[in-house]
Scaffold this motif. Structure first.
Motif, PDB file in Angstrom:
ATOM      1  N   THR A   1       0.824  -1.201   0.000  1.00  0.00           N
ATOM      2  CA  THR A   1       0.000   0.000   0.000  1.00  0.00           C
ATOM      3  C   THR A   1       0.861   1.255   0.000  1.00  0.00           C
ATOM      4  O   THR A   1       2.092   1.200   0.015  1.00  0.00           O
ATOM      5  CB  THR A   1      -0.901  -0.001   1.242  1.00  0.00           C
ATOM      6  N   SER A   2       0.180   2.400  -0.021  1.00  0.00           N
ATOM      7  CA  SER A   2       0.895   3.682   0.043  1.00  0.00           C
ATOM      8  C   SER A   2       1.691   3.807   1.335  1.00  0.00           C
ATOM      9  O   SER A   2       2.780   4.384   1.347  1.00  0.00           O
ATOM     10  CB  SER A   2      -0.116   4.833  -0.071  1.00  0.00           C
TER      11      SER A   2
ATOM     12  N   SER B   1      -0.474   2.468  -4.221  1.00  0.00           N
ATOM     13  CA  SER B   1       0.718   1.706  -3.851  1.00  0.00           C
ATOM     14  C   SER B   1       1.984   2.522  -4.115  1.00  0.00           C
ATOM     15  O   SER B   1       2.989   1.978  -4.550  1.00  0.00           O
ATOM     16  CB  SER B   1       0.768   0.388  -4.630  1.00  0.00           C
ATOM     17  N   SER B   2       1.896   3.831  -3.893  1.00  0.00           N
ATOM     18  CA  SER B   2       3.063   4.690  -4.085  1.00  0.00           C
ATOM     19  C   SER B   2       3.083   5.733  -2.975  1.00  0.00           C
ATOM     20  O   SER B   2       2.114   5.897  -2.227  1.00  0.00           O
ATOM     21  CB  SER B   2       3.019   5.386  -5.455  1.00  0.00           C
ATOM     22  N   SER B   3       4.213   6.433  -2.885  1.00  0.00           N
ATOM     23  CA  SER B   3       4.358   7.488  -1.879  1.00  0.00           C
ATOM     24  C   SER B   3       3.886   8.845  -2.393  1.00  0.00           C
ATOM     25  O   SER B   3       4.042   9.851  -1.702  1.00  0.00           O
ATOM     26  CB  SER B   3       5.820   7.575  -1.436  1.00  0.00           C
ATOM     27  N   PHE B   4       3.314   8.890  -3.610  1.00  0.00           N
ATOM     28  CA  PHE B   4       2.799  10.136  -4.172  1.00  0.00           C
ATOM     29  C   PHE B   4       1.372  10.398  -3.681  1.00  0.00           C
ATOM     30  O   PHE B   4       0.683   9.489  -3.196  1.00  0.00           O
ATOM     31  CB  PHE B   4       2.789  10.078  -5.702  1.00  0.00           C
ATOM     32  N   ASP B   5       0.922  11.625  -3.844  1.00  0.00           N
ATOM     33  CA  ASP B   5      -0.471  11.929  -3.557  1.00  0.00           C
ATOM     34  C   ASP B   5      -1.346  11.398  -4.699  1.00  0.00           C
ATOM     35  O   ASP B   5      -0.852  10.890  -5.708  1.00  0.00           O
ATOM     36  CB  ASP B   5      -0.676  13.432  -3.352  1.00  0.00           C
ATOM     37  N   ALA B   6      -2.665  11.502  -4.528  1.00  0.00           N
ATOM     38  CA  ALA B   6      -3.591  10.886  -5.477  1.00  0.00           C
ATOM     39  C   ALA B   6      -3.433  11.446  -6.892  1.00  0.00           C
ATOM     40  O   ALA B   6      -3.441  10.700  -7.878  1.00  0.00           O
ATOM     41  CB  ALA B   6      -5.031  11.066  -4.993  1.00  0.00           C
ATOM     42  N   ALA B   7      -3.264  12.778  -7.005  1.00  0.00           N
ATOM     43  CA  ALA B   7      -3.149  13.392  -8.340  1.00  0.00           C
ATOM     44  C   ALA B   7      -1.884  12.941  -9.049  1.00  0.00           C
ATOM     45  O   ALA B   7      -1.912  12.572 -10.234  1.00  0.00           O
ATOM     46  CB  ALA B   7      -3.180  14.912  -8.212  1.00  0.00           C
ATOM     47  N   ALA B   8      -0.754  12.961  -8.331  1.00  0.00           N
ATOM     48  CA  ALA B   8       0.513  12.544  -8.947  1.00  0.00           C
ATOM     49  C   ALA B   8       0.490  11.054  -9.268  1.00  0.00           C
ATOM     50  O   ALA B   8       1.040  10.622 -10.295  1.00  0.00           O
ATOM     51  CB  ALA B   8       1.679  12.874  -8.016  1.00  0.00           C
ATOM     52  N   GLU B   9      -0.145  10.247  -8.402  1.00  0.00           N
ATOM     53  CA  GLU B   9      -0.210   8.805  -8.667  1.00  0.00           C
ATOM     54  C   GLU B   9      -1.039   8.514  -9.919  1.00  0.00           C
ATOM     55  O   GLU B   9      -0.734   7.595 -10.688  1.00  0.00           O
ATOM     56  CB  GLU B   9      -0.789   8.080  -7.457  1.00  0.00           C
TER      57      GLU B   9
END
Length: 553
Positions: A257-258, A283-291
């Protein structure tokens, strides 16, 4: 105007140098930032993969240790006879329900043990698996030997209904657990990556012996029944096969997960993203928009062209207003690849490098201002004595012949003022001001003016023709200089030497000095029969300034 021009010229030179230095330092800073970013990405990529592998091994180790729990073995080896009431065996549904109920209790206990370090079942977990698994699993299932679900931690009421949310992996599990080997895999579960470990539950040697004994006793009962005239078919006692040891399997899964990506980000210092089947979903350390932008980029990425390279794949992409550089590590050979992506902002790295360059710009501005101020100060200090000399010359031009130049200090202005005072004294016949107040108040005298003459007689023709070997430079200068230059240089050198040794100069003039020299030269010509006699300045003992005759033939 002069000060302004000089200041502007100095500023222009300073700014030119500063501009060249800034450009060079900017290029160097950019190169260093790029090199540092690449090194950081290399280290981060290796570290993330190590953390990923350690977590995968921890999950696999935990699944194997759970599969070794005797309580699970006992439940999976239950037979309908174990629930016999009198001579009545339970129905198939009742038997499955009882097995399911007991297995659910064990799975709940294990789910708590995986989350709570103080749980009694935690003793089964040792080493790195106990240190790294401190959360409830996302997927936790126990299967029978046919890979049919016995218990599911997410659905306590379900038995034997397949794999909720993971049906596509059922054939793979059924095939692989029959090899009696544990394995790990990466699933897409509920639209997110899931790290999964599958560990077979194997029957122990003692259980196998007990099963054979039970089968043998049943065979004996059947034979005894035949003697009494009963027809009952005896169960076949087969030899042990590896697959016969399989009681079931434990399937243990944790989501990538994030929060997991953010934990890895805190370790390696870069952005981390896990993608499965060419998709990123929480499943990344980015925020929702960047992901969302990252997911679109990964789906459009040409993996086929990059797979042949092997190793980490360098990438560059734009997320929002930030340019990112990173390394991609692929896992598996699926048509839609999965793997890990580490990214670091090149835009931020450039901004950090430019912060140092901003200091250079500030220093250049400060240096330019200091250059202007100091140039004004120094030029003014240099101009002030020259202005005083200029004013004195105007005074003399206007008829004030009693004006004395009095410039203090060292350097060109002070030397110029002294020479102007000598000029005024020679023109007016007055003594120099410092000589009027000399303690001895003595006048210049021709006594002891001349010292011992040089012994050698120098051939003028030979020197003029170029034969100068062994001839001192001062003699060569005497030979080649005309009469006017000789007189002027001799008077200047003599008065300078007298002044340097604080000897009296009151009353000396060029005419008096040249007259004394001509009288002494006439005596030398009679004595040595020389054609010409000239003089050089020398300092004798006790700081006496004298003239020495040079004989020229």
């Amino acid at each position: 105007m002069f000060r302004m021009k000089l200041s502007m010229a100095l500023c222009a030179v300073f700014l030119l140098i500063a501009g060249v230095l800034y450009k060079q330092q900017s290029m160097n800073a950019r190169q260093r930032a790029n090199q540092a970013l690449e090194e950081r990405l290399q280290v981060a990529s290796r570290s993330v993969m190590e953390v990923y592998q350690l977590r995968k091994w921890a999950i696999l180790d935990a699944a194997e240790r759970i599969a070794g729990d005797p309580a699970l073995h006992k439940i999976l080896q239950l037979r309908p006879e174990d629930f016999k009431e009198g001579r009545k065996l339970p129905s198939a549904d009742d038997f499955q329900y009882e097995v399911h109920r007991r297995m659910n209790a064990e799975l709940n206990a294990w789910a708590q043990a995986l989350k709570e370090p103080a749980h009694e079942k935690r003793a089964f977990l040792k080493g790195f698996s106990a240190d790294r698994l401190l959360e409830r699993p996302e997927y936790f299932v126990v299967l029978d030997p046919s890979a049919v679900g016995v218990s599911d931690i997410a659905d306590p009421a379900r038995y034997g209904t397949g794999y909720a949310g993971a049906e596509q992996y059922e054939p793979q599990i059924r095939q692989k657990i029959r090899s009696l080997k544990s394995y790990s895999d990466l699933w897409r579960f509920k639209d997110a990556p899931l790290e999964v470990a599958v560990a077979p539950i194997l029957m122990s040697g003692e259980d196998w012996a007990a099963q054979k004994t039970h089968a043998a006793s049943e065979e004996t009962s059947v034979k005894a029944g035949k003697k009494r005239g009963k027809t009952q078919q005896a169960p076949e006692v087969q030899e042990q096969k590896p697959v016969d040891l399989l009681l079931g399997a434990v399937v243990l899964g944790y989501r990538l997960t994030s929060s997991e990506a953010e934990r890895n980000k805190a370790i390696v210092g870069t952005e981390v993203a896990y993608f499965l089947n060419q998709q990123v979903n929480q499943s990344s350390s980015f925020d929702a928009a960047a992901e969302k932008e990252l997911n679109a980029w990964i789906q459009a990425f040409d993996f086929e062209a990059q797979k042949a390279q092997g190793g980490a794949i360098p990438v560059e992409l734009l997320l929002g207003d930030q340019l990112y550089r990173g390394l991609m590590q692929l896992q598996g050979d699926e048509a839609k690849p999965s793997g890990v992506l580490v990214l670091s902002s090149w835009t931020q790295a450039e901004a950090d490098a430019n912060k140092g360059m901003l200091r250079i710009v500030v220093l250049c501005v400060i240096g330019c201002v200091l250059c202007l101020v100091l140039s004004f100060i120094f030029v003014r200090q240099f101009e002030r004595p020259l202005e005083a000399i200029d004013q004195g010359v105007l005074e003399i031009v206007n008829g004030n012949i009693d004006y004395w130049f009095d410039v203090k200090g060292n350097g060109l202005p002070q030397s110029l003022s002294q020479n102007l005072n000598v000029l005024v004294c020679q023109l007016t016949g007055r003594p120099l001001p410092e000589e009027e107040h000399h303690p001895a108040a003595r006048h210049w005298s021709e006594k002891d003016l001349f010292g011992e003459p040089m012994e050698q007689i120098w051939n003028v023709s030979a020197i003029r023709s170029g034969v100068t070997e062994g001839v001192p430079e001062m003699v060569q200068a005497l030979v080649v200089s005309d009469e006017e230059t000789y007189r002027r240089d001799l008077f200047r050198e003599y008065t300078s030497a007298m002044r340097a040794h604080r000897l009296p100069l009151q009353g000396i003039t060029v005419a008096r000095l040249m007259a004394a020299c001509e009288a002494y030269a006439a005596k030398m010509r009679e004595q040595y029969s020389t054609v010409r006699v000239r003089f050089v300045v020398s300092v004798a003992a006790q700081n006496r300034v004298q003239l020495r005759a040079v004989k020229l033939a």
